[in-house]
Design a protein around this motif. Structure first.
Motif, short mmCIF file in Angstrom:
data_model
loop_
_atom_site.label_atom_id
_atom_site.label_comp_id
_atom_site.label_asym_id
_atom_site.label_seq_id
_atom_site.Cartn_x
_atom_site.Cartn_y
_atom_site.Cartn_z
N SER A 37 0.77 -0.83 -0.01
CA SER A 37 0.35 -0.14 -0.22
C SER A 37 1.12 0.94 0.00
N TYR A 38 1.91 1.53 0.46
CA TYR A 38 3.01 2.29 0.96
C TYR A 38 3.26 2.90 -0.80
N ILE A 39 3.53 1.77 -1.82
CA ILE A 39 4.00 1.56 -3.24
C ILE A 39 2.97 2.19 -3.64
N VAL A 40 1.94 1.92 -3.34
CA VAL A 40 0.66 2.18 -4.45
C VAL A 40 0.31 3.61 -4.46
N PRO A 59 0.57 -0.32 11.43
CA PRO A 59 1.35 -1.69 10.82
C PRO A 59 1.69 -2.72 10.28
N ASP A 60 0.44 -2.83 8.87
CA ASP A 60 0.69 -4.18 9.25
C ASP A 60 1.17 -4.79 8.47
N GLY A 61 2.19 -5.16 8.63
CA GLY A 61 3.55 -5.96 7.31
C GLY A 61 5.01 -5.75 8.06
N GLU A 62 5.60 -6.26 7.65
CA GLU A 62 7.00 -6.53 8.60
C GLU A 62 7.37 -5.49 8.12
N GLY A 63 7.29 -5.06 6.39
CA GLY A 63 8.40 -4.13 6.04
C GLY A 63 7.84 -2.75 6.36
N VAL A 64 6.60 -2.15 7.36
CA VAL A 64 6.72 -0.77 8.16
C VAL A 64 7.32 -1.17 9.46
N LEU A 219 -1.83 -12.29 -5.61
CA LEU A 219 -0.60 -12.13 -3.81
C LEU A 219 0.63 -12.01 -4.69
N THR A 220 1.02 -13.04 -5.09
CA THR A 220 2.23 -13.41 -4.89
C THR A 220 2.86 -12.36 -6.59
N LYS A 221 2.13 -11.99 -7.73
CA LYS A 221 3.04 -11.14 -8.49
C LYS A 221 2.84 -9.36 -7.31
N ARG A 222 1.49 -9.33 -6.18
CA ARG A 222 1.97 -8.76 -5.57
C ARG A 222 3.06 -7.78 -4.69
N TYR A 223 3.78 -9.15 -4.54
CA TYR A 223 4.54 -9.12 -3.03
C TYR A 223 5.79 -8.99 -4.10
N LEU A 224 5.58 -9.51 -5.16
CA LEU A 224 7.23 -9.81 -6.04
C LEU A 224 6.90 -8.74 -6.44
N TYR A 225 6.40 -7.44 -7.33
CA TYR A 225 6.08 -5.77 -7.67
C TYR A 225 6.57 -4.75 -6.35
N SER A 226 5.79 -5.07 -5.36
CA SER A 226 5.89 -4.05 -4.22
C SER A 226 7.37 -4.73 -3.51
N THR A 227 7.61 -5.38 -2.65
CA THR A 227 9.09 -5.61 -2.48
C THR A 227 10.02 -5.16 -2.67
N PRO A 228 10.42 -5.05 -3.65
CA PRO A 228 11.93 -4.47 -4.02
C PRO A 228 11.65 -3.14 -4.08
N LEU A 229 10.55 -2.70 -4.76
CA LEU A 229 10.40 -0.85 -4.22
C LEU A 229 10.04 -0.59 -2.99
N PHE A 230 10.03 -1.04 -2.22
CA PHE A 230 9.58 -0.61 -0.49
C PHE A 230 11.24 -0.45 0.59
N LEU A 231 11.69 -1.70 -0.10
CA LEU A 231 13.45 -1.42 0.43
C LEU A 231 13.77 -0.95 -0.13
N LEU A 232 14.32 -0.55 -1.30
CA LEU A 232 14.67 0.43 -2.60
C LEU A 232 14.41 1.25 -1.36
N GLU A 233 12.94 2.42 -1.26
CA GLU A 233 12.37 3.45 -1.10
C GLU A 233 13.12 3.54 0.61
N VAL A 234 13.36 2.57 1.55
CA VAL A 234 14.17 2.07 2.40
C VAL A 234 15.52 2.54 2.34
N PHE A 235 16.04 2.16 1.58
CA PHE A 235 17.72 2.23 1.76
C PHE A 235 17.86 3.60 1.05
N LYS A 236 17.00 4.24 -0.01
CA LYS A 236 17.17 5.68 -0.44
C LYS A 236 17.19 6.15 0.84
#
Length: 244
Positions: A37-40, A59-64, A219-236
């Motif tokens: 949802s952060y990425i969307v 915070p509904d997710g380990e990423g957050v 959901l698999t497609k969702r995680y494959l799309y959003s997870t790398p973008l989210f981790l990149l966001e945290v890194f930046k």
């Protein structure tokens, strides 16, 4: 006063779930945020407004949870939609409150009604299945609000999947007569058992996202799309010192 962690525009709930309560004559909008949802929300301005304007953003997710730790040094706990749903129902049972379910098919709502009325004897329940369509008409919205307000729930659960549910609440919240309005998405299916939530041991291992990714290709497609973008966001945000 419940504690929150501010990351960019988002005030993310950082207190124990037991700090939440239902207050008469006060409207509280509860939403959840996860990596997807952060990425969307980065490309959906209304969805972002809905999340940012939440009274409580869980915070509904380990990423957050990871984001709060890496960027703010804050250790927060994941609180899923299913967790807040169960907590509010237990609270409603103790206090004799009224709960309304908006969303899902009539068949799913009938299953939920049968299960919940047996389990929660001290809670009054209301239900409405809105039309299944991508965009509601003014007449659809008026009918949905009318059904809710006729029941006057203490707690309104909205289950129409994100970001549709959050944007619907954002557009209609001023007209809704309820104390807590909580968007919980797939939880309706968990209650009806048309979909299974991860076992508790998987949740304890912080791998609920992986379990869910195996349950549906969507959901698999969702995680494959959003997870790398989210981790990149945290890194930046951490290493390029963007405003957080």
């Amino acid at each position: 006063m419940p504690k929150s962690v501010k990351i960019k525009e988002y005030n993310i709930y950082a207190s124990d779930i037991n700090s939440l309560t239902v207050e008469k004559d006060k409207k509280t909008i509860v939403n959840t945020i996860n990596a997807h949802s952060y990425i969307v929300a980065k490309n959906d301005s209304k969805f972002k407004k809905a999340l940012v304007s939440s009274d409580i953003l869980l915070p509904d997710g380990e990423g957050v949870v990871l984001m709060a730790k890496k960027l703010k040094g804050e250790k927060i706990k994941k609180i899923a939609g299913a967790d807040i749903h169960d907590y509010l129902l237990d609270l409603s049972e103790k206090r004799g409150l009224k709960c309304f379910y908006l969303g899902a098919s009539q068949e799913t709502l009938d299953i939920i009604k049968n299960k919940q009325t047996q389990k929660y004897k001290n809670v009054a329940f209301g239900f409405y299945s809105p039309p299944f369509k991508p965009v509601f008409s003014k007449e659809d919205n008026a009918q949905m609000v009318s059904k809710i307000n006729a029941f006057k729930p203490d707690v309104l659960f909205v289950g129409m999947t994100a970001p549709k549910q959050e944007k619907w609440v954002f557009d209609n919240k001023e007209s809704i007569d309820a104390n807590i309005i909580c968007s919980i998405g797939a939880v309706f299916d968990f209650i009806a058992e048309t979909k299974k939530r991860a076992p508790q041991w998987v949740i304890n291992l912080k791998m609920e996202w992986l379990y869910r990714s195996f349950t549906a290709w969507r959901l698999t497609k969702r995680y494959l799309y959003s997870t790398p973008l989210f981790l990149l966001e945290v890194f930046k945000l951490k290493y390029f010192k963007k405003s957080i």
